[in-house]
Structure formats: structure tokens, C-alpha cells
Design a protein around this motif. Structure first.
Motif, short mmCIF file in Angstrom:
data_model
loop_
_atom_site.label_atom_id
_atom_site.label_comp_id
_atom_site.label_asym_id
_atom_site.label_seq_id
_atom_site.Cartn_x
_atom_site.Cartn_y
_atom_site.Cartn_z
N THR A 64 42.86 41.35 104.46
CA THR A 64 41.70 40.87 103.68
C THR A 64 42.09 40.72 102.21
O THR A 64 41.76 39.73 101.55
CB THR A 64 40.52 41.85 103.86
OG1 THR A 64 40.28 41.99 105.25
CG2 THR A 64 39.27 41.34 103.16
N CYS A 65 42.81 41.72 101.67
CA CYS A 65 43.30 41.61 100.28
C CYS A 65 44.16 40.37 100.14
O CYS A 65 44.07 39.66 99.13
CB CYS A 65 44.14 42.84 99.91
SG CYS A 65 43.24 44.37 99.87
N ALA A 66 44.99 40.11 101.16
CA ALA A 66 45.93 38.97 101.06
C ALA A 66 45.18 37.65 100.93
O ALA A 66 45.51 36.82 100.09
CB ALA A 66 46.85 38.96 102.28
N TYR A 67 44.13 37.44 101.75
CA TYR A 67 43.45 36.14 101.65
C TYR A 67 42.62 36.05 100.37
O TYR A 67 42.54 35.00 99.74
CB TYR A 67 42.68 35.79 102.93
CG TYR A 67 41.26 36.31 103.08
CD1 TYR A 67 40.20 35.78 102.34
CD2 TYR A 67 40.98 37.31 104.01
CE1 TYR A 67 38.90 36.25 102.51
CE2 TYR A 67 39.68 37.78 104.19
CZ TYR A 67 38.64 37.26 103.43
OH TYR A 67 37.37 37.73 103.58
N LEU A 68 42.03 37.19 99.95
CA LEU A 68 41.25 37.15 98.70
C LEU A 68 42.17 36.86 97.51
O LEU A 68 41.84 36.07 96.63
CB LEU A 68 40.51 38.48 98.51
CG LEU A 68 39.36 38.73 99.50
CD1 LEU A 68 38.78 40.13 99.30
CD2 LEU A 68 38.26 37.67 99.34
N ASP A 69 43.36 37.50 97.49
CA ASP A 69 44.29 37.30 96.38
C ASP A 69 44.84 35.88 96.37
O ASP A 69 45.29 35.40 95.32
CB ASP A 69 45.43 38.31 96.45
CG ASP A 69 44.95 39.70 96.06
OD1 ASP A 69 43.81 39.82 95.57
OD2 ASP A 69 45.71 40.67 96.25
N ALA A 70 44.83 35.24 97.54
CA ALA A 70 45.30 33.85 97.59
C ALA A 70 44.19 32.89 97.16
O ALA A 70 44.37 31.66 97.19
CB ALA A 70 45.79 33.52 99.00
N GLU A 93 37.44 49.77 99.22
CA GLU A 93 36.29 49.34 98.40
C GLU A 93 35.30 48.55 99.25
O GLU A 93 35.69 47.86 100.19
CB GLU A 93 36.79 48.49 97.22
CG GLU A 93 37.46 49.35 96.16
CD GLU A 93 38.08 48.54 95.03
OE1 GLU A 93 37.93 47.30 95.03
OE2 GLU A 93 38.72 49.17 94.17
N PRO A 94 33.99 48.63 98.88
CA PRO A 94 32.96 47.93 99.65
C PRO A 94 33.23 46.43 99.79
O PRO A 94 32.91 45.84 100.81
CB PRO A 94 31.68 48.19 98.84
CG PRO A 94 31.95 49.44 98.08
CD PRO A 94 33.43 49.47 97.81
N GLU A 95 33.85 45.80 98.76
CA GLU A 95 34.11 44.35 98.86
C GLU A 95 35.02 44.04 100.05
O GLU A 95 34.82 43.06 100.78
CB GLU A 95 34.78 43.82 97.58
CG GLU A 95 34.88 42.30 97.63
CD GLU A 95 35.95 41.68 96.75
OE1 GLU A 95 36.76 42.42 96.15
OE2 GLU A 95 35.98 40.43 96.70
N LYS A 120 34.22 41.98 103.61
CA LYS A 120 34.89 40.69 103.87
C LYS A 120 35.96 40.76 104.96
O LYS A 120 36.62 39.76 105.24
CB LYS A 120 35.47 40.16 102.57
CG LYS A 120 34.35 39.80 101.60
CD LYS A 120 34.82 39.21 100.30
CE LYS A 120 33.61 38.72 99.49
NZ LYS A 120 33.93 38.46 98.10
N VAL A 121 36.12 41.93 105.56
CA VAL A 121 37.19 42.10 106.56
C VAL A 121 36.89 41.36 107.85
O VAL A 121 37.80 40.96 108.58
CB VAL A 121 37.46 43.61 106.80
CG1 VAL A 121 36.31 44.28 107.52
CG2 VAL A 121 38.75 43.83 107.57
N SER A 122 35.62 41.11 108.15
CA SER A 122 35.29 40.43 109.41
C SER A 122 35.84 39.01 109.46
O SER A 122 36.07 38.48 110.55
CB SER A 122 33.78 40.41 109.63
OG SER A 122 33.32 41.72 109.88
N ALA A 173 24.59 50.80 106.48
CA ALA A 173 24.28 50.18 107.78
C ALA A 173 25.16 48.94 107.96
O ALA A 173 25.66 48.68 109.05
CB ALA A 173 22.81 49.82 107.85
N ASP A 174 25.39 48.20 106.86
CA ASP A 174 26.24 47.01 106.94
C ASP A 174 27.66 47.41 107.34
O ASP A 174 28.28 46.81 108.20
CB ASP A 174 26.27 46.30 105.58
CG ASP A 174 27.14 45.04 105.61
OD1 ASP A 174 26.70 44.05 106.22
OD2 ASP A 174 28.26 45.07 105.07
N GLN A 175 28.16 48.47 106.70
CA GLN A 175 29.54 48.89 106.94
C GLN A 175 29.75 49.41 108.34
O GLN A 175 30.83 49.27 108.91
CB GLN A 175 29.92 49.99 105.95
CG GLN A 175 30.15 49.47 104.58
CD GLN A 175 31.19 50.29 103.85
OE1 GLN A 175 31.99 50.97 104.44
NE2 GLN A 175 31.16 50.23 102.55
N VAL A 176 28.75 50.08 108.89
CA VAL A 176 28.93 50.71 110.20
C VAL A 176 28.41 49.81 111.33
O VAL A 176 29.15 49.46 112.25
CB VAL A 176 28.25 52.09 110.25
CG1 VAL A 176 28.33 52.70 111.64
CG2 VAL A 176 28.88 53.03 109.23
#
Ligand code: DC
Length: 223
Positions: A44-50, A93-95, A99-101, A174-177
Motif C-alpha cells: 500500500t505504501c508502494a502504490y501511494l508513494d508512486a 497508520e490509519p491511512e 487504503k490497503v483493500s 469499526a472501519d478497520q475491523v
């Protein structure tokens, strides 16, 4: 079961305690530890950083499959490095959770991460305890011991709250779980035990009781 290497696979939904359990079992047996969720978070970090938007599926596939992702397999040391940058703290981090989905719901991204995870499992000299959503069914269906660890939703949200502290409100929790589990369950079934997988409900057990139960299963399997 082979006598020289031991592969333990633990599946389960968010907040079921699978990370703490897997780490505790790995430490007790001197095995390596693989947190596959950390790899989805790293991707997820990889696509956000790109600079890729989560809705750009092709962009997400390109950025994640091409990323250099390194994870520590030492149960005493968490370290995750993506394209040379340490993201060990950032992946929690929550971000990233939010965005991991965009990675975990895309079959091409999953296939790429599964191949990397199998390579890590195969490379662990004494063996490894690997945990995630699809370890018992997809990544390591031949593991020596396969476990599905569950807990009821209230217990899982309470655990995540204890981990994250006051940083998250009830809706974010609730969003996270719950929301992530419902997204992830589109591609992976991690709520019912597949054939040969032992189901352990940890709702009313302490972490140490769960670890002891898993150590018991391993010793039974070893005969
Ligand atoms: O376990 P976790 O919360 O760190 O996992 C992060 C995300 O990655 C979560 O949305 C589930 C997904 N995941 C997955 O789909 N398959 C795995 N083997 C591990 C994690």
C-alpha cells in the motif's frame, strides 16, 4: 511431518490475536515469523508513494508488483522496508489501514504477494510461523499445523482499540475491523476452517492460553 523444519500457518480476521499468537509461538520454538498483513500494508505504501490513486487498479498492480518489499522474519524485531525506505511505523497508520483493500482485493496483487510469501517461508532454515488471511488455504496449505484463530467482533474491536489507543474513534475502529474484513472476504474465506485446519475461538482466552493451545497442537502433530 518433516522432522527438520516446521511450518505453522495461522489465519484469522482482524483483531483475532493472530499476530501476537504467531509471534509468541515463533519465540517459544525458535522459529522465524512472517506477518503477511505487513506485506499488504507495505505494498500500500508502494502504490501511494508512486502517486497512484486507490481506484486506479492497473496503477496499483504495477506499483505493488514492481516494489522491493523487505520484511524482518525475526519475531523480536519488526522491520518493513519498501523501495529502500523504512515504513515499519507508517504501515500501522490509519491511512494505510484505510487504503490497503485496494491491494488485498485485487487478484494480481494477491498472487504476487503470495509468491513472495512462499519464497520467504521456503527460505526459513528451522521453519516459520506465518500468519494472515489466506495462509492455511492459499499460501501454505501443506503447513505442518494449520490454525484458524477467531474471536467475536466485540472482542476483536476491543483488542484493536487497546493496540491503537485513543488515536481512533468508534467509526474508524469499526472501519478497520469490520469493513476491512468484509472487503477482504470477497476474495478469501477466513471465517470458516478449511479441511484439516483446526479452529480455535480465542474470545474468552488470554494470549498466553492461546499460545499454549497452539504449542499443544504442534506437539500433538509432532507425535
Ligand atoms: O492483518 P493486517 O490488518 O495487518 O492486514 C492488513 C490487510 O491486508 C488487511 O486488509 C487484510 C489484508 N491481508 C490479506 O488480505 N491477506 C493476508 N494474508 C494478510 C493480510
Amino acid at each position: 511431518m518433516s522432522t527438520d523444519r516446521l511450518v505453522i500457518a495461522i489465519d484469522g480476521p482482524s483483531g483475532s490475536g493472530k499476530s501476537s499468537t504467531a509471534r509468541g509461538v515463533a519465540k517459544a520454538l525458535g522459529l522465524a515469523y512472517l506477518d503477511t498483513g505487513a506485506m499488504y500494508r507495505a505494498a500500500t505504501c508502494a502504490y501511494l508513494d508512486a502517486g497512484v490513486d486507490p481506484s486506479d487498479v492497473d496503477g496499483v498492480i504495477r506499483a505493488t508488483t514492481g516494489a522491493d518489499i523487505r520484511v524482518s522474519t525475526d519475531p523480536d524485531r519488526q522491520e518493513v522496508v519498501v523501495n529502500g525506505v523504512d515504513v515499519t511505523t507508517r504501515i500501522r497508520e490509519p491511512e494505510i489501514s484505510a487504503k490497503v483493500s485496494a491491494v488485498s482485493t485485487v487478484a494480481e496483487c494477491r498472487a504476487n504477494l503470495v509468491a513472495r510469501q512462499r519464497a520467504i517461508i521456503d527460505a526459513a532454515p528451522a521453519g516459520i510461523v506465518a500468519e494472515g488471511r489466506d495462509i492455511t488455504t492459499v499460501v501454505a496449505p501443506d503447513a505442518d499445523v494449520r490454525l484458524l484463530l477467531t474471536a467475536d467482533p466485540q472482542a476483536r474491536m476491543a483488542r484493536r482499540k487497546a493496540e491503537l489507543g485513543d488515536k481512533v474513534d468508534a467509526a474508524a475502529l469499526a472501519d478497520q475491523v469490520l469493513r476491512r474484513d468484509s472487503d477482504d472476504s470477497l476474495l478469501v474465506n477466513f471465517t470458516t476452517a478449511a479441511d484439516g485446519v483446526t479452529h480455535l475461538d480465542g474470545t474468552f482466552l488470554t494470549l498466553q492460553q492461546v499460545i499454549d493451545a497452539v504449542l499443544g497442537l504442534i506437539s500433538d502433530a509432532r507425535g
